[in-house]
Design a protein around this motif. Structure first.
Motif, mmCIF file in Angstrom:
data_model
loop_
_atom_site.group_PDB
_atom_site.id
_atom_site.type_symbol
_atom_site.label_atom_id
_atom_site.label_comp_id
_atom_site.label_asym_id
_atom_site.label_seq_id
_atom_site.Cartn_x
_atom_site.Cartn_y
_atom_site.Cartn_z
ATOM 1 N N LYS A 119 34.427 37.565 48.143
ATOM 2 C CA LYS A 119 33.393 38.326 48.884
ATOM 3 C C LYS A 119 34.046 39.136 49.995
ATOM 4 N N THR A 120 35.000 38.507 50.698
ATOM 5 C CA THR A 120 35.703 39.225 51.771
ATOM 6 C C THR A 120 36.448 40.424 51.190
ATOM 7 N N LEU A 121 37.062 40.217 50.046
ATOM 8 C CA LEU A 121 37.811 41.315 49.420
ATOM 9 C C LEU A 121 36.864 42.455 49.043
ATOM 10 N N ILE A 122 35.687 42.094 48.535
ATOM 11 C CA ILE A 122 34.740 43.139 48.149
ATOM 12 C C ILE A 122 34.293 43.926 49.387
ATOM 13 N N ASP A 123 34.057 43.223 50.496
ATOM 14 C CA ASP A 123 33.716 43.931 51.747
ATOM 15 C C ASP A 123 34.829 44.917 52.101
ATOM 16 N N LEU A 124 36.068 44.483 51.916
ATOM 17 C CA LEU A 124 37.214 45.350 52.241
ATOM 18 C C LEU A 124 37.238 46.570 51.316
ATOM 19 N N LEU A 125 37.079 46.325 50.002
ATOM 20 C CA LEU A 125 37.115 47.450 49.053
ATOM 21 C C LEU A 125 35.979 48.424 49.340
ATOM 22 N N VAL A 126 34.792 47.884 49.637
ATOM 23 C CA VAL A 126 33.638 48.746 49.950
ATOM 24 C C VAL A 126 33.932 49.558 51.217
ATOM 25 N N SER A 127 34.624 48.954 52.182
ATOM 26 C CA SER A 127 34.942 49.674 53.424
ATOM 27 C C SER A 127 35.895 50.845 53.158
ATOM 28 N N HIS A 128 36.615 50.793 52.033
ATOM 29 C CA HIS A 128 37.471 51.931 51.667
ATOM 30 C C HIS A 128 36.704 52.971 50.832
ATOM 31 N N GLY A 129 35.478 52.612 50.418
ATOM 32 C CA GLY A 129 34.678 53.544 49.619
ATOM 33 C C GLY A 129 34.627 53.204 48.136
ATOM 34 N N VAL A 130 35.143 52.057 47.742
ATOM 35 C CA VAL A 130 35.139 51.665 46.320
ATOM 36 C C VAL A 130 33.720 51.314 45.887
ATOM 37 N N ASP A 131 33.345 51.780 44.688
ATOM 38 C CA ASP A 131 32.058 51.407 44.118
ATOM 39 C C ASP A 131 32.234 50.070 43.380
ATOM 40 N N VAL A 132 31.458 49.067 43.762
ATOM 41 C CA VAL A 132 31.618 47.720 43.187
ATOM 42 C C VAL A 132 30.337 47.319 42.461
ATOM 43 N N GLN A 133 30.452 47.050 41.179
ATOM 44 C CA GLN A 133 29.291 46.582 40.396
ATOM 45 C C GLN A 133 29.615 45.207 39.842
ATOM 46 N N VAL A 134 28.613 44.327 39.869
ATOM 47 C CA VAL A 134 28.841 42.992 39.301
ATOM 48 C C VAL A 134 27.833 42.765 38.182
ATOM 49 N N ALA A 135 28.316 42.222 37.051
ATOM 50 C CA ALA A 135 27.415 41.950 35.924
ATOM 51 C C ALA A 135 26.438 40.861 36.346
ATOM 52 N N PRO A 136 25.133 41.008 36.009
ATOM 53 C CA PRO A 136 24.144 40.036 36.500
ATOM 54 C C PRO A 136 24.361 38.621 35.976
ATOM 55 N N GLU A 137 24.846 38.507 34.741
ATOM 56 C CA GLU A 137 24.990 37.170 34.148
ATOM 57 C C GLU A 137 26.381 36.596 34.408
ATOM 58 N N PRO A 138 26.472 35.364 34.918
ATOM 59 C CA PRO A 138 27.799 34.756 35.048
ATOM 60 C C PRO A 138 28.369 34.384 33.675
ATOM 61 N N MET A 139 29.663 34.199 33.601
ATOM 62 C CA MET A 139 30.302 33.742 32.374
ATOM 63 C C MET A 139 30.062 32.236 32.223
ATOM 64 N N ALA A 140 30.457 31.667 31.075
ATOM 65 C CA ALA A 140 30.195 30.239 30.822
ATOM 66 C C ALA A 140 30.835 29.353 31.890
ATOM 67 N N ASN A 141 31.966 29.762 32.446
ATOM 68 C CA ASN A 141 32.636 28.929 33.459
ATOM 69 C C ASN A 141 32.171 29.256 34.882
ATOM 70 N N GLY A 142 31.125 30.078 34.993
ATOM 71 C CA GLY A 142 30.574 30.391 36.311
ATOM 72 C C GLY A 142 31.221 31.614 36.957
ATOM 73 N N CYS A 143 32.272 32.145 36.319
ATOM 74 C CA CYS A 143 32.942 33.317 36.902
ATOM 75 C C CYS A 143 32.159 34.589 36.601
ATOM 76 N N ARG A 144 32.561 35.673 37.241
ATOM 77 C CA ARG A 144 31.817 36.932 37.169
ATOM 78 C C ARG A 144 32.648 38.062 36.578
ATOM 79 N N THR A 145 31.953 39.105 36.189
ATOM 80 C CA THR A 145 32.620 40.322 35.718
ATOM 81 C C THR A 145 32.306 41.441 36.700
ATOM 82 N N TYR A 146 33.345 42.086 37.185
ATOM 83 C CA TYR A 146 33.175 43.179 38.154
ATOM 84 C C TYR A 146 33.673 44.489 37.559
#
Ligand code: UD1
Length: 426
Positions: A51-78
């Motif tokens: 989450k901290t990293l995403i705040d940092l990337l967003v502060s540089h202007g990066v567009d961040v999208q996260v897939a709504p459904e988690p993977m079977a192990n609880g991880c995410r796709t960005y």
């Protein structure tokens, strides 16, 4: 502040899903800064550091999208897209929260010819300077000054140049920073005395998919020929060997057995070796690694070292294990100068540990006793959870936010395997 309550004594038994490695995901996601094309990253763990990293990337202007459904192990796709960078400054507020933020330096410098990144400062486990990052980038022609606590870096006209960077000591972060800068530099760059960790190999894999040519990743000499433009990529984060090793030790310290699907033995080499010497049974299953322990373990000596040596990120957990083993174990920390913060807390639970310099002499006791404890860093905190799983009575681990930085759903994963553990909000 949340706490974790554990009533010890239950053996940990079952299959534990392992997420993508935090320490791989951070640099991999930062690599999105190297291109204006989208980077799709799967198997990203849900952790406070991400989450901290995403705040940092967003502060540089990066567009961040996260897939709504988690993977079977609880991880995410960005999906990360850095096609409109609005700032090449990484602020003190974000860098001090998480040191890995400093890794934006190499990519921003290579792509935009300039970067301003806060110096991270010290942390609970040591002084942790970034001099190797700076010396390496200077070797590629960067001009670097320090002003008001910030690193001000500028590339020469025409961009960074080729050359050989020989690191005077092995640094995972400096190797990653230089790899990313080199991937976007159209010249031959040789990294000598480079780190060999699996997270480095994973980053090399991504940078190759993005178009760079990298030879020797996983060895101490890497030859990188970058491009002046990199492509987007799809990448899955390598499994977290530290999370896997921690659950292997949870089974070992409680006389239980766990299966860790998706984790190859090559990720856990030195940890498996130490466990086997201690009397733990480790075998390979079709899905991953299986760990089984029965009765009291034997003391083994451990020295932390860069990969393929015993990881410093497993030292605290190993110490909890050795605190209950039969005999005396000598644990030597060679990477960080102040990484024994868990010792006084383990002592509160009845452990017999004497520290002298970077060595801990651990005289195993038969049983630890539950107590309220707290720790000042991530791996120290999880070592207290392991001790609590073994201990007689109740252990309260305070400052759970340290655990949230690196372990996704720790309490739920352990509870599903029979632990009497709960998170108390407040
Ligand atoms: C990474 C990991 C961390 C792990 C460590 C060692 C991430 C996000 N973190 O941290 O979990 O404990 O590797 O395996 O991947 N050093 C210098 N100058 C520098 C850089 C490092 O002196 O410019 C020293 C450090 O103080 C330390 C040693 O080198 O004593 C190793 O540090 P390094 O490998 O860089 O650790 P990190 O990349 O910060």
């Amino acid at each position: 502040m949340d706490r974790i309550r554990i009533r010890g004594g239950n053996p940990i038994r079952g299959k534990i899903p392992i997420g993508g490695a935090k320490n791989a995901a951070l640099p991999l996601m930062i690599a999105c800064l190297l291109t204006d094309a989208p980077l799709r990253m799967t198997n990203v763990p849900e952790l406070a550091d991400i989450k901290t990293l995403i705040d940092l990337l967003v502060s540089h202007g990066v567009d961040v999208q996260v897939a709504p459904e988690p993977m079977a192990n609880g991880c995410r796709t960005y999906t990360l897209r850095a096609n409109t960078i609005t700032s090449t400054t990484a602020s003190y507020d974000l860098v001090r929260k998480m040191r890995a933020s400093v890794l934006v330096l190499g990519p921003l410098l290579a792509r935009f010819g300039q970067a301003k990144v806060s110096l991270p400062g010290g942390c609970a486990i040591g002084t942790r300077p970034v001099n190797l990052h700076l010396a390496g980038l200077r070797e590629l022609g960067a001009e670097i000054e320090i002003e008001d606590g910030y690193i001000l870096a500028k590339a020469p006209k025409g961009g960074l140049k080729g050359g050989t960077v020989r690191f005077p000591m092995i640094s995972v972060g400096a190797t990653e920073d230089l790899m990313m800068a080199a991937a976007l530099t159209e010249a031959d760059i040789v990294l000598e005395n480079a780190a060999c960790e699996p997270e480095i190999v994973d980053l090399a894999k991504l940078l190759s998919t993005m178009g760079a040519s990298i030879e020797g990743a996983g060895s101490s000499r890497m030859v990188i020929r970058g491009r002046n433009q990199l492509m987007g990529a799809n990448h899955s984060v390598v499994p977290d060997r530290i999370e896997a090793g921690t659950y292997a030790m949870a089974a070992a310290i409680t006389g239980g057995s766990v299966e860790l699907p998706g984790v190859g033995a090559e990720l856990l080499g030195a940890v498996i070796e130490a466990l086997v010497h201690a009397g733990v049974e480790v075998s390979l299953s079709r899905e991953g690694v299986k760990v089984k322990a029965d009765g009291r373990l034997r003391a083994v000596d451990v020295n932390t070292a860069p990969f393929p040596g015993f990881p410093t990120d497993m030292q605290a957990q190993m110490m909890a294990l050795m605190a209950t083993a039969e005999g005396t174990s000598i644990i030597t920390e060679t990477i960080f100068e102040n990484r024994f913060m868990h010792v006084p807390e383990l002592a509160r639970m009845g452990a017999d540990i004497a520290v002298k310099g970077n060595t801990a002499v651990v005289r195993g006791v038969k049983t630890l006793k539950g107590a309220p404890v707290m720790a000042t860093d991530l791996r120290a905190s999880v070592s207290l959870v392991l001790a609590g799983l073994h201990a007689q009575g109740e252990t309260i681990v305070n400052r759970v936010y340290h655990l949230d930085r690196g372990y996704q759903a720790l309490d739920q994963k352990l509870a599903a395997c029979g632990a009497d553990i709960e998170r108390i909000a407040g």
